[in-house]
Every structure is written in structure tokens, then in C-alpha cells.
Design a protein around this motif. Sequence first.
Motif, PDB file in Angstrom:
ATOM      1  N   GLU A  79       0.814  -1.223   0.000  1.00  0.00           N
ATOM      2  CA  GLU A  79       0.000   0.000   0.000  1.00  0.00           C
ATOM      3  C   GLU A  79       0.842   1.264   0.000  1.00  0.00           C
ATOM      4  O   GLU A  79       0.446   2.269  -0.597  1.00  0.00           O
ATOM      5  CB  GLU A  79      -0.907   0.033   1.236  1.00  0.00           C
ATOM      6  CG  GLU A  79      -2.002  -0.976   1.247  1.00  0.00           C
ATOM      7  CD  GLU A  79      -2.845  -0.893   2.511  1.00  0.00           C
ATOM      8  OE1 GLU A  79      -2.616   0.008   3.358  1.00  0.00           O
ATOM      9  OE2 GLU A  79      -3.747  -1.733   2.666  1.00  0.00           O
ATOM     10  N   THR A  80       1.985   1.238   0.659  1.00  0.00           N
ATOM     11  CA  THR A  80       2.831   2.422   0.760  1.00  0.00           C
ATOM     12  C   THR A  80       3.394   2.834  -0.591  1.00  0.00           C
ATOM     13  O   THR A  80       3.450   4.021  -0.911  1.00  0.00           O
ATOM     14  CB  THR A  80       3.984   2.175   1.755  1.00  0.00           C
ATOM     15  OG1 THR A  80       3.413   1.784   3.009  1.00  0.00           O
ATOM     16  CG2 THR A  80       4.833   3.412   1.944  1.00  0.00           C
ATOM     17  N   THR A  81       3.792   1.857  -1.403  1.00  0.00           N
ATOM     18  CA  THR A  81       4.383   2.158  -2.716  1.00  0.00           C
ATOM     19  C   THR A  81       3.395   1.970  -3.864  1.00  0.00           C
ATOM     20  O   THR A  81       3.650   2.431  -4.975  1.00  0.00           O
ATOM     21  CB  THR A  81       5.596   1.249  -2.988  1.00  0.00           C
ATOM     22  OG1 THR A  81       5.161  -0.125  -3.027  1.00  0.00           O
ATOM     23  CG2 THR A  81       6.674   1.426  -1.927  1.00  0.00           C
ATOM     24  N   GLY A  82       2.284   1.277  -3.613  1.00  0.00           N
ATOM     25  CA  GLY A  82       1.319   0.976  -4.670  1.00  0.00           C
ATOM     26  C   GLY A  82       1.834  -0.041  -5.670  1.00  0.00           C
ATOM     27  O   GLY A  82       1.311  -0.168  -6.772  1.00  0.00           O
ATOM     28  N   ARG A  83       2.844  -0.807  -5.275  1.00  0.00           N
ATOM     29  CA  ARG A  83       3.499  -1.749  -6.183  1.00  0.00           C
ATOM     30  C   ARG A  83       3.012  -3.179  -5.957  1.00  0.00           C
ATOM     31  O   ARG A  83       2.791  -3.603  -4.829  1.00  0.00           O
ATOM     32  CB  ARG A  83       5.008  -1.703  -5.996  1.00  0.00           C
ATOM     33  CG  ARG A  83       5.608  -0.396  -6.413  1.00  0.00           C
ATOM     34  CD  ARG A  83       7.085  -0.342  -6.115  1.00  0.00           C
ATOM     35  NE  ARG A  83       7.649   0.898  -6.641  1.00  0.00           N
ATOM     36  CZ  ARG A  83       8.872   1.307  -6.379  1.00  0.00           C
ATOM     37  NH1 ARG A  83       9.666   0.590  -5.583  1.00  0.00           N
ATOM     38  NH2 ARG A  83       9.302   2.437  -6.902  1.00  0.00           N
ATOM     39  N   PHE A  84       2.923  -3.893  -7.081  1.00  0.00           N
ATOM     40  CA  PHE A  84       2.585  -5.311  -7.092  1.00  0.00           C
ATOM     41  C   PHE A  84       3.858  -6.059  -7.445  1.00  0.00           C
ATOM     42  O   PHE A  84       4.407  -5.856  -8.535  1.00  0.00           O
ATOM     43  CB  PHE A  84       1.495  -5.587  -8.130  1.00  0.00           C
ATOM     44  CG  PHE A  84       0.199  -4.892  -7.818  1.00  0.00           C
ATOM     45  CD1 PHE A  84      -0.833  -5.584  -7.199  1.00  0.00           C
ATOM     46  CD2 PHE A  84       0.015  -3.552  -8.130  1.00  0.00           C
ATOM     47  CE1 PHE A  84      -2.033  -4.941  -6.908  1.00  0.00           C
ATOM     48  CE2 PHE A  84      -1.179  -2.904  -7.836  1.00  0.00           C
ATOM     49  CZ  PHE A  84      -2.201  -3.598  -7.224  1.00  0.00           C
ATOM     50  N   THR A  85       4.363  -6.903  -6.540  1.00  0.00           N
ATOM     51  CA  THR A  85       5.645  -7.581  -6.743  1.00  0.00           C
ATOM     52  C   THR A  85       5.423  -9.046  -7.075  1.00  0.00           C
ATOM     53  O   THR A  85       4.665  -9.748  -6.400  1.00  0.00           O
ATOM     54  CB  THR A  85       6.539  -7.446  -5.492  1.00  0.00           C
ATOM     55  OG1 THR A  85       6.720  -6.048  -5.217  1.00  0.00           O
ATOM     56  CG2 THR A  85       7.891  -8.099  -5.720  1.00  0.00           C
TER      57      THR A  85
END
Length: 173
Positions: A79-85
Motif C-alpha cells: 500500500e505504501t508504494t502501490g506496487r505489485f511484486t
Amino acid sequence: GNTLNQNVALSITKVLDVKVENNLKVNDEIIASKMQQYISVTLTSDTDPDDDEYNPFIYGKCGGCTYNYNASNGITFNETTGRFTIINSGVYEITSVMYMNGTTGVLTSFKLRKNDTEDIWSAETTVHSSVDPVERTINGFFTLSASDFIEVKVDGTALSVRDGSSMNIKRIA
């Protein structure tokens, strides 16, 4: 007759009773896994309007976004970066649906970005306040490596992304 039916039923039962504890491989290709790899994240609140390029899945973009999650192993969301890893290399189907609104006749960009450097899908679209919100969809198959991360980026004048916008990723090969 009856013996053949019993043998077929026994064979089917044995096939259906196979338990896959890890990945099932044939000729070093994964053909089944214990748990499919997927994630679905949906915004349940609107982002704040912005004139700069931004990731609508970053928690702070809406003064405290809320989300609906549905996920398994293999893909994570921050949620902090909005990234899907991505955890495992493979081919992934990515679908992102954005409900956007902005000022009249705004030319908007909508992108999928990999590892903060490479746009793997990009398009420009017009958002018009008389038909807001406008729905735009990205869908494609992408070869990704372990540790790659994916972000959605939008850009336009006073552009906001509405609740119901989503990001869905699933491994297909």
C-alpha cells in the motif's frame, strides 16, 4: 462388461485422488501447482485530483485509501508504494480497470510500468467531465521475472481515479 466398468471407475478414482503438495512438473515445465498465483486489489475510495503523473494505488493518494483484496501466494501488494511484486518468474495476465474523471477534454495517459523504469503498456485517452467517470482498461500477457514489480500510472489535469478501479494479476504459465 461389469469388470471393465469397475476397472475404469477404479482408474478414475486413482487419478482424482492425486494430491499435489508442490508444483507438478513434466519435462521441467510446471503444469499444476498447489495454489494458483493471483491478486486482485480494488479501490473502495476515490483518489485526490492531481495534475502530475501518479500511482492511484498508493495509500496517501486519497488521504487514506481503502481497498478490497483477494490474493494467493506468488504476488504481493504494498500500500505504501502501490506496487505489485512478482515472486516467481513466468507469464502473467494483467488487467487494470480505471474509472477516471478530470476537467473537460483532458488528454490523459494510462500506463503499466515495470520496475519504475519501463512502460510495458501505455496509451493516451481523453477524459471529459460531461461523461465522467470514464472507464479505461488495460489487458495483456507479460513475461515477468522474480522480484519485478508493476505499477499503474495515470497523468492528466485535475485527474482523479474513482472507487471501483482495480488491478488484477494472475500467473498463466
